[in-house]
Design a protein around this motif. Sequence first.
Motif: not given
Length: 269
Positions: A28-30, A197-205
């Motif tokens: 998982v990453g950005i 928002d991308q970091i939040d999505g990566a952490v959640n994923a």
Amino acid sequence: MATKRLTFGYSPCPNDTFMFDAIARGTVGIEGWRIDPVLHDVQTLNNLALEAALDISKLSFYAWMAVKDTYRLLSSGGAMGFGCGPVLVARKPLKREQIRDCRVVLPGAWTTAHLLFRLWAPDADQRFFVPYDHIFETIDSGQADCGVIIHESRFTFEEAGFRTIVDLGAWWEEQTGLPIPLGGIAVKKSLGDALFDQIDGAVNASIRQAMGDPDAALPYIRQHAQEMDAAVLKAHIHTFVNDFSLDSGATGRKALDVLESMAKTAGVL
């Protein structure tokens, strides 16, 4: 084009290594960014946050209250829930009124454990700090009369011969009826809304991936765990990783607001 770098601080405790295993492994990453894990105990992470040293960091909510101008909280990745709070322990029975005269060892000045203890025992001023995994030995060495434990020590203190003086999480729940807000993931505001928002999505994923395939994270967890007993690791993860880890939600935000209000009223913020 060179890949840009983000530093991500979190603890070696099983709940963090479980949640962020997918990020550490790179599954998982950005896009366009390299996320570099930086593992430290919670008080070191709190100190680094006070210095704004990391781009992304797990930190105690008490510490976050002091860095709100610099960092913004994610809705995912936090440690919050019921039945998961810090515990004041000792070798011998102690009454609440005796605590003011006791030497109390705690896992860090900016930990939520310290804040909760100060709210419960405002007159106890013989407080000092060691890393969380040295609390037991500090009591046994005679340097402290009692101590506040967190993380995996919550699951081993009775077997080690310590007794509960007060469960600060249970006390919080009785006072507020809310989950105990221990810590969260903070992101530097200077990184901007889009990257946030991308970091939040990566952490959640990453958390969802761990929940979907718990065994995949075991090698990373065991690489860093202080306590290797499988039952303790499982109990630790089950206790600290829950629905609030995916999204703190309105209830989680309310709990944090109440904690901050209590800290201000008590004059410890």
